[in-house]
Scaffold this active site. Sequence first.
Site, PDB file in Angstrom:
ATOM      1  CE  LYS A 209      -3.591   2.282   2.685  1.00 10.35           C
ATOM      2  NZ  LYS A 209      -4.549   2.215   3.782  1.00 10.35           N
ATOM      3  CD  GLU A 215       9.145  -6.052   7.362  1.00  9.11           C
ATOM      4  OE1 GLU A 215       8.850  -4.941   6.860  1.00  9.11           O
ATOM      5  OE2 GLU A 215       8.960  -6.328   8.561  1.00  9.11           O
ATOM      6  N   GLY A 270      -4.947  -1.964   4.905  1.00 10.25           N
ATOM      7  CA  GLY A 270      -4.143  -3.093   4.421  1.00 10.25           C
ATOM      8  C   GLY A 270      -4.803  -4.434   4.675  1.00 10.25           C
ATOM      9  NE  ARG A 271      -6.719  -3.936  10.781  1.00 10.65           N
ATOM     10  CZ  ARG A 271      -6.061  -2.816  10.982  1.00 10.65           C
ATOM     11  NH1 ARG A 271      -4.869  -2.647  10.446  1.00 10.65           N
ATOM     12  NH2 ARG A 271      -6.589  -1.841  11.704  1.00 10.65           N
ATOM     13  CD  GLU A 356      -2.057  -4.587  11.344  1.00 13.16           C
ATOM     14  OE1 GLU A 356      -2.629  -4.368  10.263  1.00 13.16           O
ATOM     15  OE2 GLU A 356      -0.843  -4.867  11.406  1.00 13.16           O
ATOM     16  CG  HIS A 387      -5.228 -36.197  15.621  1.00 16.05           C
ATOM     17  ND1 HIS A 387      -5.421 -37.442  16.169  1.00 16.05           N
ATOM     18  CD2 HIS A 387      -6.218 -36.022  14.705  1.00 16.05           C
ATOM     19  CE1 HIS A 387      -6.470 -38.017  15.581  1.00 16.05           C
ATOM     20  NE2 HIS A 387      -6.973 -37.164  14.696  1.00 16.05           N
ATOM     21  CE  LYS A 507       5.547  -1.119  10.146  1.00 14.88           C
ATOM     22  NZ  LYS A 507       4.550  -0.474   9.307  1.00 14.88           N
TER      23      LYS A 507
HETATM   24  O1  F6P Z   1       3.010  -3.270   9.866  1.00  8.96           O
HETATM   25  C1  F6P Z   1       1.660  -3.296   9.708  1.00  8.96           C
HETATM   26  C2  F6P Z   1       1.222  -2.883   8.330  1.00  8.96           C
HETATM   27  O2  F6P Z   1       1.141  -1.508   8.252  1.00  8.96           O
HETATM   28  C3  F6P Z   1      -0.101  -3.539   7.993  1.00  8.96           C
HETATM   29  O3  F6P Z   1      -1.173  -2.860   8.484  1.00  8.96           O
HETATM   30  C4  F6P Z   1      -0.027  -3.645   6.518  1.00  8.96           C
HETATM   31  O4  F6P Z   1      -0.940  -4.572   6.033  1.00  8.96           O
HETATM   32  C5  F6P Z   1       1.408  -4.060   6.335  1.00  8.96           C
HETATM   33  O5  F6P Z   1       2.111  -3.332   7.318  1.00  8.96           O
HETATM   34  C6  F6P Z   1       1.990  -3.851   4.988  1.00  8.96           C
HETATM   35  O6  F6P Z   1       1.970  -2.516   4.573  1.00  8.96           O
HETATM   36  P1  F6P Z   1       2.186  -2.123   3.072  1.00  8.96           P
HETATM   37  O7  F6P Z   1       1.109  -2.737   2.248  1.00  8.96           O
HETATM   38  O8  F6P Z   1       2.135  -0.624   3.047  1.00  8.96           O
HETATM   39  O9  F6P Z   1       3.534  -2.620   2.633  1.00  8.96           O
END
Ligand code: F6P
Length: 544
Positions: A209, A215, A270-271, A356, A387, A507
Amino acid sequence: MIDGPRLPQTQAWQALKTHYEESRAKTLRQLFGEDPTRGERFCAEGADLFLDYSKNLITQKTLSLLFGLARECGLEARRDAMFRGDKINITENRAVLHTALRAPRQASIRVEGTDIVAEVHAVLGRMADFADRVRSGRWLGCTGKRIKHVINIGIGGSYLGPEMAYLALRPFSQRTLGFRFVSNVDGTDFSEATRDLDPAETLFIISSKTFTTLETMTNALTARQWLVEALGQKEAVAAHFVAVSTNEAKVREFGIDTANMFGFWDWVGGRYSMDSAIGLSTMLAVGPQNFEDMLAGFHAMDQHFLTAPLESNLPAIMGLLTVWYNNFFDVQTIGLMPYASYLKRFPAYMQQLQMESNGKHVDLEGRMVGYETGPIIWGEPGTDAQHSFYQLIHQGTKLIPCDLIGFCRPLSPLERHHDLLMANMFAQAEALAFGKTAEELNAEGSPASQTPFRVCQGNRPTNVILAESLTPRTLGALVALYEHNVFTQGVLWNIDSFDQWGVELGKVLAGKIIPQLCSTAPRLDHDSSTNGLIRRYRKYNDRP
Ligand code: F6P
């Protein structure tokens, strides 16, 4: 609830407290004994999903009080405000309009003067065109080879939904295309995903987003390097990289042609984004028609949530039951067990969606809430789960309400397997509710010495969600069911379910520590524990 009384001061809350004290000793055995038809009455249906909530520690009075609480907290008004596009995400001053992502073409929802439904469908059209080209082999890699592998690089909401949906809808996917998901900044994630792939046949979808997430950007840069080094040309990026983002400038800066970018909007959390362009990998896998069917399922549940009276409204009922357990029974966790291997990643997806969203400790006015909010969500598919951890649910000391999700029709030709699978799901719900008494054990001739160990108290609540079959449409309805369930909880707790400030601190601190892992780093100024861990890490990497 913004200007209303705080939750524990509401009339309905007080009444629920009294009711809890009066009714808490009633067991499910007694409740079914007193009301043998409750299994037929405490059920609801919406968007082709059937919910049996009769095996919950509730009576008709509990439900009436919970619906009263929902009304006192303004659930219906808040729901309408969300669908209308009011800026209910107050800490980010944003509308919350994931429901617009699945609105039919003829609908109209205006945000600051723009009809966002038209924009949504324009992006869907571009996604469909792209998906058709890749799936049919008309979109070729830079050496003229057909794309055989798609790697989605993204994390959180830009990963969990796509991976969950890809696995859930595998029977509907084009099997000649392989899909992998790289999320973790752990380099092994990228290495394992690419080690046996031909870059000339590989397409990367960079899903973010913000297009700034550490990452994702790290993995995206590594992917670009991997591809350019292997194919020997910078221009290869154009045929092998597409982006999904709200941040056009950053996409351009990365080197992806914005003609190959699929956008979405800040009013999609995002979620809550798996049905936006973030679902591009899903569409590539299952094709535009199946993706459309999935959106139709989401929309059907949206309409159900919007129009069904609370008394027969699936998300509202589930949300209220969670509040009942979370705030009156002091339940800490909720289990989520899909009886479908294809839904293997559904619990992980639900963890982000629910935790979240509702892991918040202040209310909409910024005051400490003073009551429990979001429960811990966890789970694994049944029957595997039976199990491993079911023992604790059956005979442990903690009350763990569970949602069991199953489907009547199998997706494999092995019908007998499906009968066994579903028999287990029905049996678990029954066993958890009614358990086994000492008298029953004695009557069966069980040795008296074993009785205390074998008694199952029962009284463990479950919701059973049953659908005809796991289709794209059902998956959409199921996800929307939980989205609105989470919303219902958030309204009652008077929290902002759409921000996530808590994840920021880590972060920022990671950003500070990154340069400190080098030997040339400035003096370490953390606490003694963190300093010690960094020093030990440097030592093992020969960075004194
Ligand atoms: O770290 C949490 C978050 O902001 C989530 O809410 C989001 O889904 C994810 O990181 C990834 O964010 P982006 O789509 O901006 O890379």
